[in-house]
Design a protein around this motif. Structure first.
Motif, PDB file in Angstrom:
ATOM      1  N   GLY A  85     -30.653  -3.707 -19.444  1.00  0.00           N
ATOM      2  CA  GLY A  85     -29.980  -2.879 -19.579  1.00  0.00           C
ATOM      3  C   GLY A  85     -28.864  -2.699 -17.713  1.00  0.00           C
ATOM      4  O   GLY A  85     -27.434  -2.412 -18.164  1.00  0.00           O
ATOM      5  N   ALA A  86     -29.820  -2.349 -16.989  1.00  0.00           N
ATOM      6  CA  ALA A  86     -29.324  -2.747 -15.944  1.00  0.00           C
ATOM      7  C   ALA A  86     -28.851  -3.830 -15.452  1.00  0.00           C
ATOM      8  O   ALA A  86     -29.544  -4.725 -14.969  1.00  0.00           O
ATOM      9  CB  ALA A  86     -30.293  -1.792 -14.390  1.00  0.00           C
ATOM     10  N   VAL A 101     -27.985   3.760 -10.526  1.00  0.00           N
ATOM     11  CA  VAL A 101     -28.320   2.859 -11.503  1.00  0.00           C
ATOM     12  C   VAL A 101     -26.650   1.879 -12.165  1.00  0.00           C
ATOM     13  O   VAL A 101     -26.130   3.040 -12.651  1.00  0.00           O
ATOM     14  CB  VAL A 101     -28.870   3.094 -12.778  1.00  0.00           C
ATOM     15  CG1 VAL A 101     -29.321   1.572 -13.588  1.00  0.00           C
ATOM     16  CG2 VAL A 101     -30.283   3.511 -12.649  1.00  0.00           C
ATOM     17  N   GLN A 102     -26.541   0.722 -11.470  1.00  0.00           N
ATOM     18  CA  GLN A 102     -25.305  -0.057 -12.348  1.00  0.00           C
ATOM     19  C   GLN A 102     -25.827  -0.176 -13.468  1.00  0.00           C
ATOM     20  O   GLN A 102     -26.885  -1.298 -13.628  1.00  0.00           O
ATOM     21  CB  GLN A 102     -24.769  -0.245 -11.218  1.00  0.00           C
ATOM     22  CG  GLN A 102     -24.867  -0.581  -9.719  1.00  0.00           C
ATOM     23  CD  GLN A 102     -23.441   1.036 -10.098  1.00  0.00           C
ATOM     24  OE1 GLN A 102     -22.579   0.737 -10.801  1.00  0.00           O
ATOM     25  NE2 GLN A 102     -23.285   1.380  -9.092  1.00  0.00           N
ATOM     26  N   LEU A 103     -25.145  -0.408 -14.584  1.00  0.00           N
ATOM     27  CA  LEU A 103     -25.307  -1.126 -15.929  1.00  0.00           C
ATOM     28  C   LEU A 103     -24.690  -1.797 -16.130  1.00  0.00           C
ATOM     29  O   LEU A 103     -23.355  -2.142 -15.255  1.00  0.00           O
ATOM     30  CB  LEU A 103     -25.381   0.169 -17.557  1.00  0.00           C
ATOM     31  CG  LEU A 103     -25.908   1.198 -16.882  1.00  0.00           C
ATOM     32  CD1 LEU A 103     -25.039   2.132 -18.212  1.00  0.00           C
ATOM     33  CD2 LEU A 103     -26.912   1.391 -17.292  1.00  0.00           C
ATOM     34  N   ARG A 104     -25.433  -2.910 -17.550  1.00  0.00           N
ATOM     35  CA  ARG A 104     -24.476  -4.024 -17.302  1.00  0.00           C
ATOM     36  C   ARG A 104     -22.783  -4.093 -18.323  1.00  0.00           C
ATOM     37  O   ARG A 104     -23.509  -3.102 -19.083  1.00  0.00           O
ATOM     38  CB  ARG A 104     -25.086  -5.272 -17.854  1.00  0.00           C
ATOM     39  CG  ARG A 104     -26.223  -4.847 -19.193  1.00  0.00           C
ATOM     40  CD  ARG A 104     -26.825  -5.853 -19.247  1.00  0.00           C
ATOM     41  NE  ARG A 104     -27.753  -6.780 -18.359  1.00  0.00           N
ATOM     42  CZ  ARG A 104     -27.390  -7.780 -17.890  1.00  0.00           C
ATOM     43  NH1 ARG A 104     -26.742  -8.781 -17.977  1.00  0.00           N
ATOM     44  NH2 ARG A 104     -28.582  -7.938 -16.880  1.00  0.00           N
ATOM     45  N   GLU A 105     -22.223  -4.789 -17.930  1.00  0.00           N
ATOM     46  CA  GLU A 105     -21.391  -3.856 -18.638  1.00  0.00           C
ATOM     47  C   GLU A 105     -21.252  -4.868 -20.358  1.00  0.00           C
ATOM     48  O   GLU A 105     -19.753  -4.954 -20.929  1.00  0.00           O
ATOM     49  CB  GLU A 105     -19.704  -4.631 -17.678  1.00  0.00           C
ATOM     50  CG  GLU A 105     -19.588  -3.304 -16.666  1.00  0.00           C
ATOM     51  CD  GLU A 105     -18.506  -3.204 -15.726  1.00  0.00           C
ATOM     52  OE1 GLU A 105     -18.124  -3.355 -16.219  1.00  0.00           O
ATOM     53  OE2 GLU A 105     -18.770  -2.906 -14.825  1.00  0.00           O
ATOM     54  N   ASP A 106     -21.543  -6.274 -20.087  1.00  0.00           N
ATOM     55  CA  ASP A 106     -21.557  -7.047 -21.414  1.00  0.00           C
ATOM     56  C   ASP A 106     -22.456  -6.241 -22.071  1.00  0.00           C
ATOM     57  O   ASP A 106     -23.179  -7.177 -23.277  1.00  0.00           O
ATOM     58  CB  ASP A 106     -22.010  -8.397 -20.967  1.00  0.00           C
ATOM     59  CG  ASP A 106     -23.468  -8.821 -20.096  1.00  0.00           C
ATOM     60  OD1 ASP A 106     -23.756  -7.537 -19.476  1.00  0.00           O
ATOM     61  OD2 ASP A 106     -23.803  -9.641 -19.411  1.00  0.00           O
ATOM     62  N   GLU A 114     -18.325   5.214 -16.187  1.00  0.00           N
ATOM     63  CA  GLU A 114     -18.681   4.366 -16.986  1.00  0.00           C
ATOM     64  C   GLU A 114     -19.956   3.910 -17.522  1.00  0.00           C
ATOM     65  O   GLU A 114     -20.654   3.835 -18.191  1.00  0.00           O
ATOM     66  CB  GLU A 114     -17.408   3.567 -17.759  1.00  0.00           C
ATOM     67  CG  GLU A 114     -17.524   3.545 -19.669  1.00  0.00           C
ATOM     68  CD  GLU A 114     -16.261   2.552 -19.939  1.00  0.00           C
ATOM     69  OE1 GLU A 114     -16.377   2.109 -20.978  1.00  0.00           O
ATOM     70  OE2 GLU A 114     -15.997   1.782 -19.143  1.00  0.00           O
ATOM     71  N   TYR A 115     -20.338   3.585 -16.289  1.00  0.00           N
ATOM     72  CA  TYR A 115     -21.459   2.494 -16.056  1.00  0.00           C
ATOM     73  C   TYR A 115     -21.929   2.647 -15.191  1.00  0.00           C
ATOM     74  O   TYR A 115     -22.685   1.668 -14.424  1.00  0.00           O
ATOM     75  CB  TYR A 115     -21.219   0.743 -15.824  1.00  0.00           C
ATOM     76  CG  TYR A 115     -20.180   0.516 -17.518  1.00  0.00           C
ATOM     77  CD1 TYR A 115     -20.974  -0.363 -18.275  1.00  0.00           C
ATOM     78  CD2 TYR A 115     -18.926   0.017 -17.822  1.00  0.00           C
ATOM     79  CE1 TYR A 115     -20.546  -0.380 -19.560  1.00  0.00           C
ATOM     80  CE2 TYR A 115     -18.199  -0.226 -18.459  1.00  0.00           C
ATOM     81  CZ  TYR A 115     -19.037  -0.983 -19.529  1.00  0.00           C
ATOM     82  OH  TYR A 115     -18.191  -1.334 -21.208  1.00  0.00           O
ATOM     83  N   GLU A 116     -22.370   3.872 -14.532  1.00  0.00           N
ATOM     84  CA  GLU A 116     -23.000   3.984 -13.457  1.00  0.00           C
ATOM     85  C   GLU A 116     -24.085   5.708 -13.741  1.00  0.00           C
ATOM     86  O   GLU A 116     -23.297   6.138 -14.235  1.00  0.00           O
ATOM     87  CB  GLU A 116     -22.041   4.399 -11.943  1.00  0.00           C
ATOM     88  CG  GLU A 116     -23.179   4.743 -10.928  1.00  0.00           C
ATOM     89  CD  GLU A 116     -22.301   4.856  -9.800  1.00  0.00           C
ATOM     90  OE1 GLU A 116     -22.110   3.874  -8.404  1.00  0.00           O
ATOM     91  OE2 GLU A 116     -21.903   5.987  -9.110  1.00  0.00           O
ATOM     92  N   LEU A 117     -25.138   5.369 -13.814  1.00  0.00           N
ATOM     93  CA  LEU A 117     -25.712   6.670 -13.997  1.00  0.00           C
ATOM     94  C   LEU A 117     -26.319   7.140 -12.572  1.00  0.00           C
ATOM     95  O   LEU A 117     -26.598   6.704 -11.296  1.00  0.00           O
ATOM     96  CB  LEU A 117     -26.655   6.504 -14.476  1.00  0.00           C
ATOM     97  CG  LEU A 117     -26.516   6.052 -16.218  1.00  0.00           C
ATOM     98  CD1 LEU A 117     -27.775   5.600 -16.631  1.00  0.00           C
ATOM     99  CD2 LEU A 117     -26.494   7.627 -17.029  1.00  0.00           C
ATOM    100  N   GLU A 118     -26.944   8.750 -12.392  1.00  0.00           N
ATOM    101  CA  GLU A 118     -27.090   8.930 -11.388  1.00  0.00           C
ATOM    102  C   GLU A 118     -28.634  10.000 -11.419  1.00  0.00           C
ATOM    103  O   GLU A 118     -28.259  11.293 -12.288  1.00  0.00           O
ATOM    104  CB  GLU A 118     -26.654  10.079 -10.804  1.00  0.00           C
ATOM    105  CG  GLU A 118     -27.227  10.728  -9.135  1.00  0.00           C
ATOM    106  CD  GLU A 118     -26.234  10.846  -8.206  1.00  0.00           C
ATOM    107  OE1 GLU A 118     -25.626  10.506  -7.415  1.00  0.00           O
ATOM    108  OE2 GLU A 118     -26.096  12.629  -8.115  1.00  0.00           O
TER     109      GLU A 118
END
Length: 568
Positions: free
Chosen positions: A103-104, A119-124, A184-188
């Motif tokens: 998912g990352a 963490v950068q999440l995949r956008e697809d 939207e697609y980044e977590l800390e």
């Protein structure tokens, strides 16, 4: 429930009480793994035996119903294997048991002090209803699991995350948990302390995202059937009609999965068959691609070309309910008497006969190594488990004097599968033959009932199983700190708690000192037989030779069907 019976046998006070105790076998193996971590295909397990089912489908015979399909409520191997295939987290374990971005979009960026993960999440990535999988879904899933109102038994595994324990204790708000959607697609993610196995946790279903809108819309009906959930994994759950009761369900290929091009299977069929002989007939008739064998059938089929053994980083042990100080299980000598009465070599070789091995302690072998010497944990900890009927009787005689009792009647309430019934009968005979005056009766029950009774403390002694969530001794030793949710027998020792606390906190960044803490904790609980290890689990399987690429893990969720291919 403990039932007391009064007999007319005289003791020191003139009347002798005889206790009837419910011996509850849980066997709820939370995360049992299977192989050494390698992909198994026809060259490793298959031969010229049964052809299996037809078409681009794989049919697996399960031995237990699925207790739950809720990511926040799962505690057992059946549920976690299912959830691992219909959901996906930031990471997924590969065929070598290494966490890889899923998912990352890429590996997390970790700060120098090891406390912050970006963490950068995949956008697809999308849910099966078309919704995008966003950072907010991870935040919601994590918060829902640690929320005290959810009452998740696995919330404790979040303990390395900042403020997780405070949230679980009701001393901090949910939004203070150490996970934040910075985009939207980044977590800390912020940790309380460096945690060397944290990447593995991110591949574990309890840390997967959850779709808040779907959860809230369904309310109490959420996860009760396959139709009131949405999925983001390689497959979607299908034909699931209810936790703890449904005996047939499936995983259909998720066409909306971001990596669907690398998923070959159209469908995985799961059928619950508790009788091993029936399962064998299904395999030999070509109605199943994989089954689990035990006991005599495992011995009979050991030379079959489709036979393979799948070892696991899991230990089965007996927990004794020590919460009530008047319980005989609170007596150390009685616990030791039970332990010394069990011939574990006979149990694994003559009863289970599936590749399981004798344990040297609570922590299984071939799972974790000394960070300095590379020695296995079991070598450093040594063994304090032995079979000795004379020693068992001596401990029992000491316990009789201390308890003021000369007889006990014990009811062994256990799993209702063939394998469990054989183990129950063996334990019954072992205890009764070694401990004069101890009587054991047998009462098998369904899997979900055992789980419920274990969780609620409705037992006196429990045959429990635990599989490692991650490859570290703490995966087992953390279970038995005082007042932890999975310490069903309420074992408690201040020195043990101190060792675990030091390993978790002040020595968290000192691998050698932390290792010493864990070895000492193992020695403490084994010296007292706070729990009684029985065997290190393995499974004997038959797998059709048309099945390739099935990945199984000794730690974490057991099965991964993402890479399975079928030879037509």
């Amino acid at each position: 429930m403990i039932i007391l019976k009064i007999s007319n046998k005289k003791g020191a006070s003139g009347v002798k009480k005889k206790y009837v105790y419910s011996l509850f076998a849980v066997c709820s193996l939370v995360l049992a793994g299977c192989t050494t971590g390698q992909t198994q295909d026809s060259s490793e397990g298959g031969g010229e035996g049964a052809s299996g089912t037809s078409g681009n489908e794989y049919t697996f015979i399960e031995r237990q119903e699925m207790p739950t399909a809720d990511l926040s409520q799962a505690t057992d191997t059946v549920s976690f294997s299912a959830l691992n295939n219909v959901y996906e987290g930031m990471y997924r374990l590969d065929e070598n048991d290494e966490p890889q971005p899923a998912g990352a979009a890429e590996e997390a960026e970790v700060s120098e002090d090891g406390l912050t993960y970006t963490v950068q999440l995949r956008e697809d990535a999308t849910w099966s209803n078309g919704d995008p999988v966003t950072a907010d879904d991870y935040v919601y899933g994590w918060q829902r699991t640690v929320d005290p109102e959810t009452a998740s038994e696995f919330a404790y595994i979040y303990e390395p995350v900042e403020n997780a324990q405070a949230v679980m204790d009701g001393d901090a708000d949910l939004d203070e948990l150490g996970i934040e959607a910075t985009d939207e697609y980044e977590l800390e993610i912020t940790l309380e302390r460096p945690t060397e196995y944290f990447d593995n946790l991110l591949a574990f279903p309890v840390f997967f995202p959850q779709n808040e809108e779907v959860v809230e819309e369904n309310g109490d009906d959420y996860a009760q059937t396959s139709d009131n959930m949405v999925y983001n994994g390689p497959f979607v759950l299908a034909d699931f009609d209810g936790p703890g009761s449904d005996t047939e369900w499936a995983y259909d290929k998720n066409e909306d999965y971001w990596d669907a091009d690398n998923v070959s299977l159209d469908r995985v069929n799961v059928n619950v068959v508790k009788e091993a002989s029936t399962a064998l007939n299904l395999f030999q008739d070509g109605q199943a691609d994989e089954i689990t064998l035990s006991g005599e059938l495992a011995q009979q089929m050991a030379n079959d070309p489709d036979y393979l053994t799948v070892p696991q980083a899991s230990t089965f042990y007996m927990e004794m309910n020590q919460e009530d100080e008047d319980s005989p299980f609170a007596n150390e000598n009685f616990r030791k008497a039970i332990s010394y009465s069990i011939d574990r070599e006979a149990l694994v070789n003559s009863v289970l006969a599936d590749g399981s091995i004798e344990p040297s302690g609570l922590v299984p072998s071939d799972m974790s190594e000394n960070p300095e010497t590379g020695d296995d944990f079991t070598e450093d900890a040594g063994s304090q488990i032995e079979y000795d009927q004379e020693q068992a009787q001596e401990y029992w005689e000491q316990a009789q004097e201390e308890l003021g009792e000369d007889s006990l009647e014990i009811d062994l309430l256990a799993d209702d599968t063939d394998n469990s019934r054989r183990a129950q009968e063996f334990l019954q005979e072992s205890i009764q033959d070694s401990l004069d005056g101890v009587s054991v009766s047998l009462s098998p029950v369904p899997f979900s009932v055992r789980l419920d009774r274990s969780t609620s403390g409705d037992f006196d002694m429990a045959l429990s199983g635990w599989g490692a969530d991650y490859a570290d001794p703490s995966a087992f030793l953390d279970l038995f700190q005082t007042d932890t949710s999975n310490n069903h027998g309420h074992y408690s020792n201040e020195d043990y708690d101190q060792q675990i606390d030091e390993a978790t906190n002040e020595n968290a960044n000192d691998p050698e000192a932390r290792w010493d803490n864990l070895v000492e904790a193992e020695n403490i609980i084994m010296e007292e037989q706070g729990v009684v290890p029985l065997y290190q689990n393995a499974e004997a399987h038959l797998r059709a030779d048309r099945v390739n690429g099935l990945v199984t893990h000794p730690t974490g969720a057991q099965y991964d069907y993402k890479w399975v291919t079928i030879d037509e």
